[in-house]
Design a protein around this motif. Structure first.
Motif, short mmCIF file in Angstrom:
data_model
loop_
_atom_site.label_atom_id
_atom_site.label_comp_id
_atom_site.label_asym_id
_atom_site.label_seq_id
_atom_site.Cartn_x
_atom_site.Cartn_y
_atom_site.Cartn_z
N UNK A 107 -24.43 97.57 37.13
CA UNK A 107 -25.34 96.24 37.26
C UNK A 107 -25.26 95.45 35.94
N UNK A 108 -25.03 96.15 34.77
CA UNK A 108 -24.64 95.50 33.55
C UNK A 108 -23.33 94.60 33.75
N UNK A 109 -22.20 94.96 34.40
CA UNK A 109 -21.12 94.43 34.55
C UNK A 109 -21.29 93.24 35.60
N UNK A 110 -22.10 93.39 36.62
CA UNK A 110 -22.38 92.08 37.30
C UNK A 110 -23.27 91.22 36.65
N UNK A 111 -24.20 91.41 35.79
CA UNK A 111 -24.66 90.57 34.97
C UNK A 111 -23.95 89.75 33.97
N UNK A 112 -23.12 90.54 33.43
CA UNK A 112 -21.97 89.82 32.60
C UNK A 112 -21.10 88.98 33.06
N UNK A 113 -20.82 89.20 34.45
CA UNK A 113 -20.11 88.22 35.16
C UNK A 113 -20.71 86.88 35.09
N UNK A 152 -23.05 77.85 43.09
CA UNK A 152 -22.67 79.09 43.03
C UNK A 152 -23.75 79.97 42.04
N UNK A 153 -24.60 79.28 41.48
CA UNK A 153 -25.70 79.94 40.61
C UNK A 153 -26.71 80.36 41.45
N UNK A 154 -27.26 79.39 42.44
CA UNK A 154 -27.96 79.58 43.42
C UNK A 154 -27.93 81.10 44.24
N UNK A 155 -26.74 81.01 44.70
CA UNK A 155 -26.43 82.08 45.65
C UNK A 155 -26.23 83.57 44.69
N UNK A 156 -25.76 83.39 43.61
CA UNK A 156 -25.35 84.53 42.73
C UNK A 156 -26.63 85.11 42.42
N UNK A 157 -27.64 84.03 41.88
CA UNK A 157 -28.87 84.70 41.76
C UNK A 157 -29.74 85.34 42.75
N UNK A 158 -29.64 84.63 44.15
CA UNK A 158 -30.09 85.54 45.14
C UNK A 158 -29.73 86.72 45.37
N UNK A 159 -28.41 86.90 45.27
CA UNK A 159 -27.60 88.02 45.47
C UNK A 159 -27.97 89.16 44.51
N UNK A 160 -28.06 88.52 43.26
CA UNK A 160 -28.36 89.67 42.00
C UNK A 160 -29.77 90.26 41.93
N UNK A 161 -30.67 89.23 42.41
CA UNK A 161 -32.10 89.40 42.33
C UNK A 161 -32.46 91.13 42.64
N UNK A 162 -32.14 91.18 44.20
CA UNK A 162 -32.56 92.31 44.75
C UNK A 162 -31.74 93.67 44.21
N UNK A 163 -30.71 93.45 43.46
CA UNK A 163 -29.77 94.52 42.98
C UNK A 163 -30.60 95.03 41.68
N UNK A 333 -30.37 85.28 32.60
CA UNK A 333 -29.70 86.68 32.92
C UNK A 333 -30.45 87.84 31.94
N UNK A 334 -30.55 87.28 30.70
CA UNK A 334 -30.76 88.33 29.60
C UNK A 334 -32.20 88.80 30.10
N UNK A 335 -33.15 87.87 30.13
CA UNK A 335 -34.30 88.10 30.53
C UNK A 335 -34.67 89.07 31.85
N UNK A 336 -33.79 88.72 32.72
CA UNK A 336 -33.97 89.45 34.25
C UNK A 336 -33.17 90.93 33.81
N UNK A 337 -32.22 90.95 32.93
CA UNK A 337 -31.61 92.40 32.50
C UNK A 337 -32.82 93.29 31.86
N UNK A 338 -33.63 92.48 30.78
CA UNK A 338 -34.47 93.25 30.13
C UNK A 338 -35.61 93.73 31.16
N UNK A 339 -36.08 92.92 31.83
CA UNK A 339 -37.18 93.46 32.91
C UNK A 339 -36.72 94.36 33.88
N UNK A 340 -35.39 94.55 34.11
CA UNK A 340 -34.85 95.44 35.11
C UNK A 340 -34.58 96.93 34.29
N UNK A 341 -34.69 97.10 33.06
CA UNK A 341 -34.45 98.05 32.21
C UNK A 341 -33.15 98.63 32.14
#
Length: 398
Positions: A107-113, A152-163, A333-341
């Motif tokens: 998950x961290x690697x997907x965020x860093x991408x 790409x950002x719109x599609x990436x966020x939509x795919x990353x959010x459920x992960x 993304x940093x905010x999302x990652x912090x919220x996801x633990x």
């Protein structure tokens, strides 16, 4: 709030005397006067400036849309897609590989991408304005790459959010992605076929009414975009794209300047408020490695875009350095990652990485002629670089 504006202005004026760009100085003002640095604290809670910061991003992207004409989009669609796709393939691919190499988790690697792969639209816009390159030929592919990144950002966020949220339904992820993509299609169709109607709606001789109208439209569409799961900035960009092609476009470009500059400064100041310098030493080596990877990938991407458009080394260097900075999306993304633990090291890493590139990006863009000299055909391409003194007149840079 008044202190924030004044602090940003004072630091920018001092830096301007020694030739420093305004962006990192606005950020530095936020760091020095924020809650994470000893001394005077102007803003104890960065969320207090959240709305001003959002308006700054919206107005920066709205202005970018005004400068990106529909005719350019129609004529260069294929080249734009190739250049933007190449940029994303190199940078997002390198970011994903770097994330796996760190070994912090999938998950961290997907965020860093996304962190390493996508430029800061706000900083790119400000760099183009400050360097006076809005009229340069290579600005069209730069803006094109930004547009491709936003899609790409719109599609990436939509795919990353459920992960990140641990969604157990693939159908929910597909639904979110479909909603975002559908809204993007609607925006594109409106920009393509609705310009004449929009022009009639906004036609007025009264500057006051025109300002209220375009400001309301940009902010409203940004909010609607966010509701559909699309980056708010792309909604503002599309409004600017439509209005820039109308008979009121030139007047709007002049009227939006002071709003863009004032709220844009608050965007970068608020960015600085969110950075805690005490967290940076823990991740300094990964940050430096990531910056090195991004530098190399941006040079390769700049050369690829220049090849697509038939440019020489000068424009290639401008493309590489202008797109170097990372910013608002990485912070999201940093905010999302912090919220996801996710891994605790991720947030300080992103903060350090973004801060370093937010400083290096504008500096590198202003000195891109040095990079042009070492690129293929560098000596011959020196005439392609923006001559000194062409910078647009903006507050603090007259």
């Amino acid at each position: 709030m008044g202190g924030a504006f004044l602090a940003a202005a004072v630091l920018a004026r001092l830096g301007g005397r020694i030739g420093l760009p305004t962006i990192p100085l606005f950020i530095l003002a936020g760091i020095l006067l924020g809650p994470h640095t000893p001394g005077i604290v102007l803003v104890a809670d960065p969320h207090d400036l959240e709305m001003l910061s959002a308006l700054g991003l919206v107005l920066l992207l709205f202005y970018l849309g005004l400068e990106f004409h529909m005719d350019d989009l129609k004529a260069g669609g294929r080249k734009m897609a190739i250049a933007g796709g190449s940029y994303l393939a190199l940078n997002v691919g390198a970011g994903l590989g770097f994330g796996f190499a760190l070994g912090w988790g999938t998950s961290e690697a997907l965020v860093l991408a996304g962190v390493l792969g996508i430029s800061s639209s706000a900083i790119v816009t400000k760099v183009l304005v400050d360097t006076g390159r809005l009229g340069n030929p290579e600005t069209k592919p730069i803006l094109g790459i930004i547009v491709v990144e936003d899609i790409f950002l719109a599609l990436y966020l939509a795919a990353l959010q459920p992960i990140l949220s641990g969604a157990d339904s693939l159908s929910a992820a597909v639904l979110d992605g479909g909603k975002a993509f559908g809204f993007l299609i609607l925006l594109a169709l409106a920009a393509r076929f609705g310009t004449r109607i929009v022009g009639k709606l906004f036609a007025t001789r009264d500057d006051e009414l025109l300002v209220i109208s375009f400001l309301g439209a940009a902010v409203f569409m940004a909010g609607v975009s966010e509701w559909f799961g699309v980056a708010d900035a792309i909604g503002a960009f599309m409004v600017g794209l439509m209005l820039g092609s109308t008979t009121s476009g030139e007047r709007i470009r002049k009227l939006v300047h002071p709003l863009r500059d004032a709220f844009g400064a608050m965007f970068f100041f608020a960015f600085g408020l969110s950075i805690d310098p005490g967290d940076l030493p823990v991740v300094i080596w990964p940050v430096l490695a990531a910056v090195a990877v991004t530098l190399v990938m941006n040079v390769l991407a700049g050369l690829a875009a220049a090849r697509v458009y038939g440019f020489g080394a000068g424009p290639a260097a401008n493309i590489s350095t202008t797109l170097l900075a990372r910013g608002e999306f990485a912070l999201i993304l940093a905010t999302m990652a912090a919220g996801a633990g996710l891994d605790d090291r991720l947030s300080p890493f992103i903060a350090g990485y973004v801060l370093l590139l937010a400083v290096l990006g504008p500096l590198a863009a202003g000195q891109s002629h040095w990079l042009a000299r070492v690129l293929p055909k560098g000596r011959a391409a020196e005439v392609e670089l923006t001559p000194p003194g062409r910078a647009e007149a903006v507050p603090g840079r007259r």
